[in-house]
Design an enzyme around this catalytic site. Structure first.
Site, PDB file in Angstrom:
ATOM      1  N   HIS A  80      -5.458  -1.263 -10.129  1.00  0.00           N
ATOM      2  CA  HIS A  80      -5.294  -0.655  -8.811  1.00  0.00           C
ATOM      3  C   HIS A  80      -4.137   0.343  -8.856  1.00  0.00           C
ATOM      4  CE1 HIS A  80      -7.439  -3.737  -5.974  1.00  0.00           C
ATOM      5  NE2 HIS A  80      -8.226  -3.248  -6.918  1.00  0.00           N
ATOM      6  N   TYR A 209      -4.189  -3.684   3.720  1.00  0.00           N
ATOM      7  CA  TYR A 209      -3.301  -4.472   4.567  1.00  0.00           C
ATOM      8  C   TYR A 209      -3.403  -3.931   5.989  1.00  0.00           C
ATOM      9  CZ  TYR A 209      -0.855  -6.366   0.436  1.00  0.00           C
ATOM     10  OH  TYR A 209      -0.529  -7.015  -0.729  1.00  0.00           O
ATOM     11  N   PRO A 301       3.077 -14.825   0.452  1.00  0.00           N
ATOM     12  CA  PRO A 301       2.198 -14.085  -0.468  1.00  0.00           C
ATOM     13  C   PRO A 301       1.985 -12.627  -0.103  1.00  0.00           C
ATOM     14  CG  PRO A 301       0.901 -15.463   1.003  1.00  0.00           C
ATOM     15  CD  PRO A 301       2.335 -15.809   1.260  1.00  0.00           C
ATOM     16  N   LYS A 305       4.249 -11.406  -4.943  1.00  0.00           N
ATOM     17  CA  LYS A 305       5.367 -11.553  -5.867  1.00  0.00           C
ATOM     18  C   LYS A 305       5.469 -12.913  -6.555  1.00  0.00           C
ATOM     19  CE  LYS A 305       6.856  -7.510  -5.471  1.00  0.00           C
ATOM     20  NZ  LYS A 305       6.088  -6.732  -6.443  1.00  0.00           N
ATOM     21  N   TYR A 393       6.434  -2.823  -4.792  1.00  0.00           N
ATOM     22  CA  TYR A 393       5.141  -3.489  -4.935  1.00  0.00           C
ATOM     23  C   TYR A 393       4.753  -3.632  -6.403  1.00  0.00           C
ATOM     24  CZ  TYR A 393       0.531  -5.079  -3.425  1.00  0.00           C
ATOM     25  OH  TYR A 393      -0.587  -5.845  -3.191  1.00  0.00           O
TER      26      TYR A 393
END
Length: 399
Positions: A80, A209, A301, A305, A393
């Site tokens: 990704h 998200y 979550p 991480k 991220y």
């Protein structure tokens, strides 16, 4: 491990827990020629079907490749290059490589990571003992700490030079650190995730998200044929209260934005509720006992991480044990806790930011909701904010 063989009584490094952290540490130590034994309370089938994380940072992928566990990841993992944020009727993509100089993440389920690592460990004959329940870790401040465990109805001991606890928050290893030595830092969030697996192909190429007045939603995947999806729900929610149709309808409502597609629907094969919590134990070592992964820290979550922090911990430990073997110096082992905690707190902060920005707190005011939207608009409109998000991220924490 063939339990007909003599059980190990003594080792250089005793590893409690055959989750991904314990297994990766064993593989890294094996590569450095450092003797170790892994004890796992559950059987192999249980260890290989535990559903957990699915996002791997570049550092985690590099570690798996380095220990020989990257072949299936290369074939089946899904790279990704970004994530999509949905809020206030708009969508915005964060482009990781463009903002970080090339970093990306991979979708590859923790269950598959564990299967790969177990297969390697068993094939090469290193001691990995299933159904070996550790009941105590004693002598942390001596030069011969001992793990007491039960196996096949017998009470046994494993004498070690060092012990590494990869047995999670409820494991016995963290209890070997006295209360007067350790400090804990906690935050419990006023919501949970309802997570589902669906036999339905993902309609989005990357994670989505969504911030919504109805609550948070996340569209993820496990493979090109299996979707992994999450909804914010109240704490204590019963998954049985959510029919399949209700879940799909709510996902479509929360993920909606201008021009967005509805999800491809299919049978839901698993439903579970995941509480949201942050926790850190300091220090992450005591004498010759070291804590790694969930035994030392937990993150919600939202920031992906947890598994990556655990891998980062054991990578630091593996280098320290290699340094000790080559030079006789325990300098890196002595610095383990401080080294890891710097990264842990950065990841805790990012996970807290993601969680509190994207979820609707039941007690929040309209003012609070506007602040959330202001922060999301900043990520969409400011290259500097987007770059910091991308670095965090993908696991390259700036500053």
């Amino acid at each position: 491990m063939d339990t007909a063989l003599p059980l190990p009584r003594r080792t250089r490094v005793g590893i409690v827990g055959a989750g991904p952290a314990g297994l990766l540490l064993a593989r890294l130590l094996h590569g450095h020629g450092v003797e170790c034994v892994v004890l796992e309370s559950r059987d192999r089938a249980y260890a290989e079907r535990r559903q957990r994380a699915g996002i791997l940072e570049q550092g985690a992928v590099d570690a798996l490749r380095a220990c020989g566990a990257g072949a299936r990841l290369e074939r089946e993992g899904i790279a990704h290059d970004g994530v999509e944020l949905r809020f206030d009727g708009r969508s915005h993509r964060i482009d990781f490589p463009a903002l970080t100089g090339g970093s990306r993440v991979w979708v590859y389920a923790q269950t598959e990571v564990v299967k790969d690592l177990i297969a390697l460990q068993v094939a090469e004959g290193a001691p990995l003992l299933f159904e070996a329940e550790a009941v105590a870790v004693e002598g942390a401040t001596t030069d011969r700490p001992v793990v007491r465990y039960r196996h096949a109805g017998r009470d046994l001991t494993l004498e070690c030079d060092y012990v590494v606890g990869c047995d999670g928050f409820h494991g016995v290893t963290r209890r070997s650190v006295p209360d007067g030595v350790s400090r804990t830092f906690d935050r419990t969030y006023p919501y949970s995730w309802l997570g589902v697996l669906a036999d339905a192909p993902p309609v989005y190429d990357e994670l989505v998200y969504a911030h919504s007045p109805r609550g948070f939603a996340l569209a993820s995947m496990r493979s090109p044929a299996v979707s992994r999806l999450y909804l914010q729900v109240p704490n204590g929610e019963d998954p049985a209260a959510w029919s399949d149709d209700r879940i799909w309808d709510e996902l479509d409502a929360r993920l909606a934005s201008a021009g967005s597609r509805k999800l491809e629907r299919g049978p839901l094969t698993a439903k579970s509720v995941l509480p949201m919590r942050s926790h850190v134990t300091e220090p992450m070592s005591h004498g010759r006992v070291f804590l790694a992964g969930d035994a030392a820290h937990i993150v919600p979550p939202t920031g992906a991480k947890g598994l990556n922090l655990a891998f980062a911990d054991v990578a630091v430990l593996a280098r320290a044990f290699d340094h000790l073997a080559r030079t006789g110096s325990a300098e890196l082992l002595d610095a383990y806790s401080d080294t890891c905690l710097r990264r842990v707190w950065r990841a805790e902060h990012f996970s807290y930011f993601m969680t509190t920005t994207l979820h609707a707190d039941p007690a929040q005011s309209p003012f609070d909701a506007r602040l959330q939207l202001a922060q999301l608009h900043r990520l969409a409109d400011s290259p500097h904010a987007a770059a910091e998000f991308a670095h965090n991220y993908t696991g390259h924490f700036p500053g």
